[in-house]
Structure formats: structure tokens, C-alpha cells
Design an enzyme around this catalytic site. Sequence first.
Site, short mmCIF file in Angstrom:
data_model
loop_
_atom_site.label_atom_id
_atom_site.label_comp_id
_atom_site.label_asym_id
_atom_site.label_seq_id
_atom_site.Cartn_x
_atom_site.Cartn_y
_atom_site.Cartn_z
N HIS A 257 7.31 -6.39 -9.63
CA HIS A 257 7.54 -5.44 -8.53
C HIS A 257 8.48 -6.16 -7.56
O HIS A 257 8.28 -7.33 -7.25
CB HIS A 257 6.23 -5.09 -7.82
CG HIS A 257 6.45 -4.42 -6.49
ND1 HIS A 257 6.81 -3.10 -6.37
CD2 HIS A 257 6.38 -4.92 -5.22
CE1 HIS A 257 6.94 -2.80 -5.09
NE2 HIS A 257 6.68 -3.87 -4.36
N CYS B 71 10.33 0.76 -8.72
CA CYS B 71 10.74 -0.08 -7.59
C CYS B 71 11.97 -0.92 -7.91
O CYS B 71 12.81 -1.17 -7.03
CB CYS B 71 9.57 -0.99 -7.18
SG CYS B 71 8.98 -2.06 -8.52
#
Length: 578
Positions: free
Chosen positions: A38, A108
Site C-alpha cells: 500500500h 492505491c
Amino acid sequence: MEGDVGVAVELYVYDLTRGMAAMMSQMLVGRHLEGIWHTAIVAYGREYFFGSGGVQSCRPCGTVLGEPDRVVELGETFIPYQVFLEYVLGLGETTYGPHTYDLFHHNCNNFTDEVSQFLCGKGIPKYILDVPQEILDTPWGQALRPLIDSLSEGARGVAFGQNANNSLRNYEPQEPRRERDVSPDLVELNSAIEEVRRNSIALEERRNEINEKLAKKDRKKKKKKQKERKIESEGSSPEFTPDSGSSHSSHSSPSSSRVSSGRCGGGGGGGGKMADAAEGADIELTAASDGKRSAEEVDAEIEAQERKEREEKKKQREPPVVFKDAIDVRVEFDALVGFVDGILSPEEQQSLEELHQYMLEDEGSWALGDGFLNFVGRLLHDKSLKSEIRVRLLNVLAAAALKDDVILILHQDRREHVLMNYAHDVDRLTLEEQESLALFICNMFENLSSSEWLLYISEWQYCNATISNIRVTTKVAVHSLLSDQPVLQDRGSAIIHNLACKEVFDDVAVELTMALLQFFNSNPPEEQLYRCMKALSRFCQISKQDVPQLIQMIGPEPAKFKGASERIDRLIESISIR
């Protein structure tokens, strides 16, 4: 902020699996991955990321993920903050609006790549974008979705969607962020952890040194008694002298003088010298003529007491799974002698005779000389020798592992690591060598001292790898359990069961749990299933958070085996509670 002032742009990289991908990816997708990433852009004093709630912003490290695993310096941007803000607001209302998030195709990392292109003219590192869909497609990858959803809840920041707060347009960015300040508390914590690690290693080294000294003392005392018995059998005067030792008990066994007086114990000193003050105290007892017990009687009583204490400890612990009848040690030794005939040096031939005394004449490990481990090392590591030699030697050593003084041999190996360096290469050995090695490791759990030796954490370098006893033991256990050979699976399940009965660290429990869960995808026999389920239950106690999460993410659920037997059902119930 004036346009000619450069603003540092950083990429915060978080591993959503907290290191588990590095351990499990080979098993799940057949190749190694460092993590499932992430990412977030940090610029103008804020952290910007995209999740299920759309584009959001918070103070750096303000999400539930905390500190990033790594920080990538993307460069500098000269784009004014107000221009950047309008850009991000636009993304939050269109391409990256709420409910547009897709774990596979619109996540993301796609967001940070696009923002990086806007700010710095280049994208984020390719390895982050290349997380394979096959690992995200697994139940483990799908289980990451709730964690991603939780980022919005824990961010304590602001959203950039349709409901974005227009007051953001008046936000004044902080000074350009070149380096993040390191928290004094984090520095103190890391220092404390490092200090504990160093102290632990130093303590273990000290314990090893003490054990080695005790082993040498024991060999000296046994050699002295052997000499006394020889003198008695030759009819010498029982009168005490510094060379002859104490007077002799009339209950000495005639069979205890089989080793010649010229044989040297493994690391023992001259039999005619007093080893230390403790032996001097024994001498005083013997020299006195007022009816006190002889030193030999005192030694016998002490040995009996030590034996009793060892037996009591054995009764109190969880019984290990060992294989006492797997081999015939006489047959294995005779085969070894045949294979090495004509290839040993005089010193190695002497070591072979010492091994005969130790294993077949039931002498103590004091009969093994200083060069014994050099002999073992040559047979194990000289690849020009036949594999059968290593198989027979390992089988003999597996029988030796059942003896309560095998620890004296192991302590001699704490510098050269002859045994564990060989075991580290378990995946390169022939099948027969793997089976014999697994038998040796498994039987080492018979005695408390040798089982503790397998758990030592002191590290050393071998073939460009940092290894330790516990790492090697774990590697042999996992390799054996996940083999497609029934004998190896049987011994691997026994090693993991035995490890679970010891006090292992969390990381070991997690690694062994992953192996157990993969093993559960097969249909193991009831005995092996019981050992593994018992180990899994124990690992749930050792690592109360990580192991239950692994069971849920990877599967199969232990309940799959419900009905296999009553004892397995009880273990499944205890695991389910946790």
C-alpha cells in the site's frame, strides 16, 4: 508558497501483510515476493492516499498502518500547493471518487503513480505496481480488503470527494519535508530491543562455555575412575596417591575397565592431576581413615542424584516423539565400517574405534577424543565420499542422540558447526540422507539438554547466509513435513510436534504454522494429523494474534478434520476457541 521553492515528494510504502508475504508467497504462488504494498504520497506536509473511501489526506503516518516499511524519495516538485490541491480535489471527484476502488485494477498504487507523474514527472517503482493478481486472488489476498477499508476509519484526516471540505483551499502547507524526524521513543525502544538481543546472545554464549567446562570436568572425573578401576584389576595397592586417585569401592563393576589407560577423553586432561578444588574435596574424603565414605561412593551418589533429577524433569515435560527402534545401531555401525574401510587416516580410524566404544560398548561420551568431530565433519562434508557413508553415520548419530550425555558432543561443535552446517543443506541431500538427518534431529528431543541445544539462537555465517540452530531445526522440520515421502512426513510431523512442546519464539511459530496449513491440504494419517493439530493448538497459545489470523486467511479450517478421532476433535475445539 512561492513557486520557486522546491517541495520534497516522498512515497510511503507499507507492507499490508506485515512480512508474511515474504514468508508465504513461495508457497502460494511459486515465487518470492517481498510484500503486498500500500502506498501514499507525502508532500506539502500531508499524506495522500486512495482507498475504498476515495482520496484522503492525513498527517504523515496518521493511518492505522503507522510507520511505513520504507520511504522512497521521488524527487522535488515546484508546483504550487493551490494548483496541487485543485488537482487532487478533481481526482477525488472523478477518477478516484468514493466507491471506485478496485483491489486488482484501480487501487492505491495506481493513484500514487498518477500523482507522482503529475508532481515529479515520473512514476513510482515498478515492483510496487507489479503485485501479481494471482496472489491477490487467493483468500489471503482477499482478506486484505478489510484492512484497506480500515484506513479511512483510522486516518483522522479529510476526504477529497464530493463532500470535501472547501476550507482545504485555504490550507497553508508546512515547510518542505526532507527527512522525517525520528521519534525519541522509537529510538529508545529500538535500542532496548537491540540491547536485549545482545544480552540474550551473550548469555547463551556464557551458558555454552559453562556447559563445555562442566563436560570437560566430567570427562576428567570419569577418566580418573577408569584408571582407578584398572589399577584395582591389576592388584595395585588401594592406598591413595595423587596419581592413583581415591581408594576403591568393593562394589566396582568388573566390566567398567574396557578402555585402555592410554585412551584420551574428549578434551580431558591428564588423569594424574587434580582437576579442581571440587575433586580435591573428594580426595580429602578418601584420604581420611576415620570411616568416612570414599570419593568413589560420593561420586556414585552424586551421579545417582543427578540421574534422578533428570528423570524427574523428563516426567514433568510433554513427552517428545522419538524413534528408538528405527534402526539397529550394530548393523548401521558395521555397514559404516565397511564403507570407510581403507579411506581413513590413522586419526580418523582412532575416532571410529572411539565411536564403537561409545555406541556398542556403552561407554560414556568421555571416550570420544578431541578429533572426533573432525572425523564426523569429514564424513559429512567430503562429497567425494559415498552417500551411504553419510547415511550410516547419521543413523548411528541418531541412536547416539538418545543417550543422555550426547550434549557433551554437541557442545564441542559450537564453534565449527559441523552438524548444523550439514543440516542447513537438507534440500540438497539425497532422500536417504534427508531421512537419516530428520531421524537424528527428531531423536535429539529425547533429552532436555540436547533439545535445548536445537533452539539456540546464536548466529553464524554459512554460505553467505546467517543461520542458527533454531533456524536450521525449523528448516529441516518444514522441509521434511512438506515432502512427498511418507517417511520424511512422519519424521517432520514429529519434529514440529516436539518444537511445539518447547518455548519457541513467535516467528518460529508462524513459520511452522504456515507449513502445517499447507500440510493440511493433503490427507495425512491420524497419527501425523494428531501431532500437527496438537502443534497448531500450541502455536495458537504462543502467538495469540498472528497464528489465528493465518488460519483464517490461508486455511483450511481445522474443522475440516472433525470426526477423524476423539483426540483430534478435542484439539480442533481448543483451536476454534482461540
